[in-house]
Design a protein around this motif. Sequence first.
Motif, PDB file in Angstrom:
ATOM      1  N   LEU A  36      75.625  48.044  77.965  1.00 26.95           N
ATOM      2  CA  LEU A  36      75.455  48.308  76.717  1.00 26.95           C
ATOM      3  C   LEU A  36      75.598  47.331  75.889  1.00 26.95           C
ATOM      4  N   SER A  37      75.104  46.093  76.589  1.00 22.79           N
ATOM      5  CA  SER A  37      75.017  44.685  75.885  1.00 22.79           C
ATOM      6  C   SER A  37      74.064  44.148  75.223  1.00 22.79           C
ATOM      7  N   LEU A  38      72.991  44.650  75.809  1.00 17.08           N
ATOM      8  CA  LEU A  38      71.549  43.886  75.223  1.00 17.08           C
ATOM      9  C   LEU A  38      71.023  44.938  74.191  1.00 17.08           C
ATOM     10  N   GLY A  39      70.492  44.529  73.171  1.00 18.28           N
ATOM     11  CA  GLY A  39      69.771  45.168  72.088  1.00 18.28           C
ATOM     12  C   GLY A  39      68.272  45.480  72.604  1.00 18.28           C
ATOM     13  N   GLU A  40      68.073  46.222  73.592  1.00 17.75           N
ATOM     14  CA  GLU A  40      66.961  46.532  73.866  1.00 17.75           C
ATOM     15  C   GLU A  40      66.530  48.194  74.169  1.00 17.75           C
ATOM     16  N   PRO A  41      65.454  48.320  73.263  1.00 21.80           N
ATOM     17  CA  PRO A  41      65.188  49.854  73.482  1.00 21.80           C
ATOM     18  C   PRO A  41      65.018  50.374  74.855  1.00 21.80           C
ATOM     19  N   ASP A  42      65.671  51.498  75.208  1.00 25.92           N
ATOM     20  CA  ASP A  42      65.401  52.230  76.669  1.00 25.92           C
ATOM     21  C   ASP A  42      64.231  52.973  76.783  1.00 25.92           C
ATOM     22  N   PHE A  43      63.365  53.179  75.622  1.00 24.13           N
ATOM     23  CA  PHE A  43      62.135  53.825  75.304  1.00 24.13           C
ATOM     24  C   PHE A  43      61.180  52.740  76.105  1.00 24.13           C
ATOM     25  N   LYS A  44      60.029  53.634  76.528  1.00 24.74           N
ATOM     26  CA  LYS A  44      58.804  52.805  77.171  1.00 24.74           C
ATOM     27  C   LYS A  44      57.879  52.376  75.819  1.00 24.74           C
ATOM     28  N   THR A  45      57.344  51.449  75.935  1.00 21.43           N
ATOM     29  CA  THR A  45      56.058  51.244  74.785  1.00 21.43           C
ATOM     30  C   THR A  45      55.133  52.269  74.629  1.00 21.43           C
ATOM     31  N   PRO A  46      54.961  52.814  73.594  1.00 15.78           N
ATOM     32  CA  PRO A  46      54.102  53.924  73.545  1.00 15.78           C
ATOM     33  C   PRO A  46      52.812  53.774  74.004  1.00 15.78           C
ATOM     34  N   LYS A  47      52.248  54.903  74.682  1.00 14.55           N
ATOM     35  CA  LYS A  47      50.984  54.969  75.517  1.00 14.55           C
ATOM     36  C   LYS A  47      49.982  54.210  74.672  1.00 14.55           C
ATOM     37  N   HIS A  48      49.486  54.537  73.459  1.00 11.25           N
ATOM     38  CA  HIS A  48      48.525  53.976  72.650  1.00 11.25           C
ATOM     39  C   HIS A  48      48.493  52.494  72.446  1.00 11.25           C
ATOM     40  N   ILE A  49      49.816  52.100  72.651  1.00 11.86           N
ATOM     41  CA  ILE A  49      50.035  50.340  72.384  1.00 11.86           C
ATOM     42  C   ILE A  49      49.401  49.921  73.699  1.00 11.86           C
ATOM     43  N   GLN A  50      49.980  50.704  74.933  1.00 13.63           N
ATOM     44  CA  GLN A  50      49.597  50.115  76.170  1.00 13.63           C
ATOM     45  C   GLN A  50      48.081  49.934  76.327  1.00 13.63           C
ATOM     46  N   VAL A  51      47.337  51.119  75.592  1.00 10.22           N
ATOM     47  CA  VAL A  51      45.934  51.086  75.786  1.00 10.22           C
ATOM     48  C   VAL A  51      45.178  50.112  75.037  1.00 10.22           C
ATOM     49  N   GLY A  52      45.784  49.732  73.920  1.00 13.00           N
ATOM     50  CA  GLY A  52      45.268  48.795  73.102  1.00 13.00           C
ATOM     51  C   GLY A  52      45.330  47.353  74.057  1.00 13.00           C
ATOM     52  N   ALA A  53      46.183  46.979  74.732  1.00 14.07           N
ATOM     53  CA  ALA A  53      46.384  45.777  75.542  1.00 14.07           C
ATOM     54  C   ALA A  53      45.310  45.766  76.563  1.00 14.07           C
ATOM     55  N   LYS A  54      45.299  46.998  77.354  1.00 20.35           N
ATOM     56  CA  LYS A  54      44.260  47.239  78.278  1.00 20.35           C
ATOM     57  C   LYS A  54      42.820  47.113  78.138  1.00 20.35           C
ATOM     58  N   GLU A  55      42.614  47.761  76.755  1.00 17.37           N
ATOM     59  CA  GLU A  55      41.332  47.215  76.357  1.00 17.37           C
ATOM     60  C   GLU A  55      40.957  46.300  75.975  1.00 17.37           C
ATOM     61  N   ALA A  56      41.933  45.241  75.485  1.00 16.22           N
ATOM     62  CA  ALA A  56      41.748  43.736  75.095  1.00 16.22           C
ATOM     63  C   ALA A  56      41.602  43.057  76.591  1.00 16.22           C
ATOM     64  N   ILE A  57      42.434  43.502  77.438  1.00 19.21           N
ATOM     65  CA  ILE A  57      41.950  42.660  78.996  1.00 19.21           C
ATOM     66  C   ILE A  57      40.485  43.219  79.255  1.00 19.21           C
ATOM     67  N   ASP A  58      40.304  44.127  79.363  1.00 16.87           N
ATOM     68  CA  ASP A  58      38.853  44.613  79.815  1.00 16.87           C
ATOM     69  C   ASP A  58      37.737  44.274  78.971  1.00 16.87           C
ATOM     70  N   SER A  59      37.983  43.670  77.800  1.00 14.71           N
ATOM     71  CA  SER A  59      36.832  43.284  76.938  1.00 14.71           C
ATOM     72  C   SER A  59      36.612  41.953  77.314  1.00 14.71           C
ATOM     73  N   GLU A  60      37.360  41.190  77.928  1.00 13.61           N
ATOM     74  CA  GLU A  60      36.937  39.767  78.410  1.00 13.61           C
ATOM     75  C   GLU A  60      36.804  38.506  77.058  1.00 13.61           C
TER      76      GLU A  60
END
Length: 398
Positions: A36-60
Amino acid sequence: MEHLSDRIKNMAESATLAMAAKAREFKEKGIDVISLSLGEPDFKTPKHIQVGAKEAIDSEKYFAYPPVNGYADLRQAISDKFKRENGLDYPANQIVVSNGAKQSIVNVMMALINPGEEVIVLSPYWVSYTAAIELAEGVPVLVKGGIENDFKATADQVRAALTDKTRAIIFSSPCNPTGSVFTKEELSAIAEVVKEKEGVYVISDEIYEHINFSGAHASIGALPGMLDRTITINGMAKGFAMTGWRVGYIGAPTWIAKAANKMQGQVTSANCSIAQRATLTALTSDLGPTKAMTEQYGKRRALVYDLLNDIPGVKTNMPQGAFYFFPDVSSYFGKSNGTKMINNASDLCLYLLENAHVSLVTGEAFGDDDCLRLSYAASEDNLKEALRRIKETLAKLS
């Protein structure tokens, strides 16, 4: 032969990272440590944000170095966010995107502070504030708020701390480590003090703005006469569960933004291109996932508050934001379990890690020797078990 610079030898290690490292050492030995020491959310990054990153990778399109201060469309989105959510009018050319809010703060300190100049730090404070000030060869001046006032320093205390050497004031709201939230009225009083002294600037760390249970977030830069006197720090780690993406940003007067850009250009250059595209998706999408996470934090806050109040000798308040408690544990100082004497909060942290197998952070690192910081960015099951262990282990001290 080793020959370290004095600045490195004199720099304190981050207490939160140091405690996390100790917890990892125990885990590597097969010990069941609840961290309980780090200030780090225990939730995953929301899916739509992950998709935004993947689309950026795929766009080249995003493999070349980005502009040092961030892509133009992202800076415009941040400008729009500031205006929409905070009442802050920072045009896109006054935005600088960095590798985390920590770099944003260091950039500003290096750009603004000359050797010997003072920075008032509203205390308790995030551990890296004083290190960043000292790296810039400035002098931290701590102004402490007590638990009786929800750890919030007052405008009168700020006025008393001002000198001819004061260059800036820094604080976070919602606050790390206390969870305190400054009201608009409290910020207005501080703003009036700042406006009495020419050449003093406010560095307002608002990275926890979305994790707020008080009903309203107030930005000091939105108050009359304060926009040109305020550097607003924010980022994606907390409200969007994007800690590892390392995206922070500032809105600042043009001359400070240019200086921060210059500083960053000689250190890291731009933030990761893919992280920037993910951030653009986050800032231009619905806040539904953020609100859902905050709702869960609210439930955990209520749970931990009740469990802490059930431990004899622990004094706590109800935090209004972020995901921390900062209980006063000084009643245990001077006590022993027969083999270990507890002299201070650091001793108590180590005692709880070794005997309860719960990792916390000493309040010493945040400017209050009587307290510990507990992050409730953890599952309810882990929080219940951690507080059970803490209560049981503290009961062995007499």
